[in-house]
Design a protein around this motif. Structure first.
Motif, PDB file in Angstrom:
ATOM      1  N   VAL A   1       0.836  -1.207   0.000  1.00 61.55           N
ATOM      2  CA  VAL A   1       0.000   0.000   0.000  1.00 61.55           C
ATOM      3  C   VAL A   1       0.863   1.246   0.000  1.00 61.55           C
ATOM      4  O   VAL A   1       0.593   2.213  -0.729  1.00 61.55           O
ATOM      5  CB  VAL A   1      -0.959  -0.016   1.211  1.00 61.55           C
ATOM      6  N   GLN A   2       1.930   1.242   0.788  1.00 58.73           N
ATOM      7  CA  GLN A   2       2.812   2.406   0.852  1.00 58.73           C
ATOM      8  C   GLN A   2       3.471   2.662  -0.504  1.00 58.73           C
ATOM      9  O   GLN A   2       3.591   3.812  -0.949  1.00 58.73           O
ATOM     10  CB  GLN A   2       3.874   2.212   1.925  1.00 58.73           C
ATOM     11  N   GLU A   3       3.903   1.592  -1.183  1.00 59.89           N
ATOM     12  CA  GLU A   3       4.519   1.743  -2.500  1.00 59.89           C
ATOM     13  C   GLU A   3       3.519   2.295  -3.508  1.00 59.89           C
ATOM     14  O   GLU A   3       3.864   3.151  -4.342  1.00 59.89           O
ATOM     15  CB  GLU A   3       5.053   0.381  -2.979  1.00 59.89           C
ATOM     16  N   GLU A   4       2.287   1.815  -3.456  1.00 60.46           N
ATOM     17  CA  GLU A   4       1.265   2.297  -4.385  1.00 60.46           C
ATOM     18  C   GLU A   4       0.927   3.761  -4.123  1.00 60.46           C
ATOM     19  O   GLU A   4       0.685   4.527  -5.056  1.00 60.46           O
ATOM     20  CB  GLU A   4       0.001   1.434  -4.271  1.00 60.46           C
ATOM     21  N   ILE A   5       0.925   4.156  -2.872  1.00 62.36           N
ATOM     22  CA  ILE A   5       0.642   5.552  -2.538  1.00 62.36           C
ATOM     23  C   ILE A   5       1.783   6.456  -2.998  1.00 62.36           C
ATOM     24  O   ILE A   5       1.553   7.555  -3.515  1.00 62.36           O
ATOM     25  CB  ILE A   5       0.390   5.704  -1.032  1.00 62.36           C
ATOM     26  N   THR A   6       3.014   5.987  -2.852  1.00 67.04           N
ATOM     27  CA  THR A   6       4.161   6.763  -3.341  1.00 67.04           C
ATOM     28  C   THR A   6       4.060   6.963  -4.846  1.00 67.04           C
ATOM     29  O   THR A   6       4.271   8.076  -5.360  1.00 67.04           O
ATOM     30  CB  THR A   6       5.476   6.036  -2.998  1.00 67.04           C
ATOM     31  N   ALA A   7       3.710   5.898  -5.560  1.00 66.12           N
ATOM     32  CA  ALA A   7       3.543   5.996  -7.017  1.00 66.12           C
ATOM     33  C   ALA A   7       2.378   6.923  -7.371  1.00 66.12           C
ATOM     34  O   ALA A   7       2.457   7.716  -8.322  1.00 66.12           O
ATOM     35  CB  ALA A   7       3.313   4.602  -7.603  1.00 66.12           C
ATOM     36  N   TYR A   8       1.295   6.837  -6.591  1.00 61.20           N
ATOM     37  CA  TYR A   8       0.125   7.686  -6.811  1.00 61.20           C
ATOM     38  C   TYR A   8       0.494   9.165  -6.640  1.00 61.20           C
ATOM     39  O   TYR A   8       0.120  10.012  -7.461  1.00 61.20           O
ATOM     40  CB  TYR A   8      -0.972   7.282  -5.828  1.00 61.20           C
ATOM     41  N   ARG A   9       1.267   9.462  -5.594  1.00 57.31           N
ATOM     42  CA  ARG A   9       1.667  10.855  -5.360  1.00 57.31           C
ATOM     43  C   ARG A   9       2.535  11.388  -6.487  1.00 57.31           C
ATOM     44  O   ARG A   9       2.420  12.559  -6.874  1.00 57.31           O
ATOM     45  CB  ARG A   9       2.414  10.946  -4.026  1.00 57.31           C
ATOM     46  N   LYS A  10       3.421  10.544  -7.010  1.00 61.11           N
ATOM     47  CA  LYS A  10       4.276  10.964  -8.120  1.00 61.11           C
ATOM     48  C   LYS A  10       3.442  11.293  -9.350  1.00 61.11           C
ATOM     49  O   LYS A  10       3.695  12.286 -10.039  1.00 61.11           O
ATOM     50  CB  LYS A  10       5.294   9.869  -8.443  1.00 61.11           C
ATOM     51  N   ARG A  11       2.430  10.453  -9.604  1.00 57.45           N
ATOM     52  CA  ARG A  11       1.568  10.709 -10.770  1.00 57.45           C
ATOM     53  C   ARG A  11       0.797  12.010 -10.603  1.00 57.45           C
ATOM     54  O   ARG A  11       0.660  12.803 -11.539  1.00 57.45           O
ATOM     55  CB  ARG A  11       0.608   9.534 -10.989  1.00 57.45           C
ATOM     56  N   VAL A  12       0.298  12.240  -9.386  1.00 59.03           N
ATOM     57  CA  VAL A  12      -0.428  13.481  -9.118  1.00 59.03           C
ATOM     58  C   VAL A  12       0.486  14.680  -9.303  1.00 59.03           C
ATOM     59  O   VAL A  12       0.085  15.695  -9.910  1.00 59.03           O
ATOM     60  CB  VAL A  12      -1.018  13.453  -7.685  1.00 59.03           C
TER      61      VAL A  12
END
Length: 301
Positions: free
Chosen positions: A284-295
């Protein structure tokens, strides 16, 4: 107290039948009946009302059943910890979160977790009710507010905001509102203010409804709201993370939002060493990090 008798009692209480309990325990009905009578005699009480249609717990039986249910959940937790290998992640992981977040954010990302841990079995429980983690109603939770239950390890993951979105087709047909007052010319799609949802979301909906909305569609979860928006029914109140999966949606009245809503991950202290919990937490933490980068990248563009 004899644990074997308690185990048999729990099976009978759960099944409501001596025969069915005996089948699950591989014991004869008479053997089960003898153990129940012996337990009742040792406690000097009656645990079941006997009826032609089956067995019903007495008040004293209900108390004992609550205790054996809690004991078995603790045993399940211990078993899970024992089975967690130092090198492998496998077995069942019960994850609870809201219907909206689970459907729109978490479920579409689980492919990456299964690719890394193919022997993991996830039971995804999507509901607004806050499950009792210490009592093992679930192993790990993702919630839109900080959990208040004791004996939990909790980590703030990110923040989301409720915003207004519509499809390009709807806006081309109905026009794009420029002010909140313009919303009375549109259909608003949202959760009912009385439905279980985060407080900030309900507050935003109440504010929007104060502008004399002429046409309204309410749904009891955000997935339903999204479906209405995707099918060009109107302007929907949705969490901002949906734009990652549905980039064609257009934000309406960008100055209108709910304010920050914190997202927390939590799990019982007793599962601190669980490999499955650690694998899910890191995923979940990795997916959130990737999500923040995309945003962030979208904001730069």
């Amino acid at each position: 107290m004899d644990w074997d008798k308690l185990r048999i009692f729990h099976a009978v209480a759960d099944a409501g039948s001596l025969t069915h309990a005996g089948d699950s325990l591989h014991l004869s009905q008479s053997a089960v009946s003898r153990q129940i009578r012996a337990l009742e005699e040792s406690l000097n009480t009656t645990l079941f009302h006997r009826h032609a249609r089956g067995l019903i717990l007495t008040e004293q039986g209900e108390l004992l059943f609550d205790a054996t249910r809690a004991m078995l959940k603790r045993l399940d937790a211990a078993t899970a910890r024992i089975r967690d290998s130092e090198d492998e992640v496998f077995g069942e992981l019960r994850v609870t979160t809201t219907t909206g977040f689970g459907t729109l954010w978490l479920a579409p990302r689980l492919t990456a977790l299964y690719e890394k841990y193919p022997e993991l079995k996830i039971d995804l429980m999507l509901e607004e009710r806050v499950l009792d983690l210490p009592m093992r109603e679930a192993d790990v939770a993702i919630r839109m507010k900080e959990p208040s239950q004791a004996d939990l390890i909790r980590k703030r993951l990110m923040s989301v905001r409720m915003r207004l979105y519509a499809s390009p087709e709807y806006l081309a047909r109905a026009g794009t509102p420029q002010t909140l007052t313009d919303l009375n010319k549109h259909r608003l799609i949202c959760q009912n203010v009385s439905a279980t949802q985060v407080g900030a979301g309900a507050t935003l909906v109440q504010e929007l409804l104060s502008h004399e909305i002429s046409s309204l569609l309410t749904v009891n979860n955000y997935y339903g709201v999204l479906q209405g928006v995707l099918h060009n029914l109107g302007i929907g109140v949705l969490p901002d993370y949906v734009i990652q999966e549905f980039p064609n949606l257009q934000q309406v009245l960008p100055e209108v939002d709910s304010g920050e809503i914190p997202v927390f991950l939590a799990y019982p202290e007793e599962l601190r060493q669980s490999k499955r919990i650690a694998a899910f937490r890191d995923f979940v933490q990795e997916e959130i990090t990737a999500y923040r980068k995309r945003v962030k990248n979208q904001a730069v563009k």
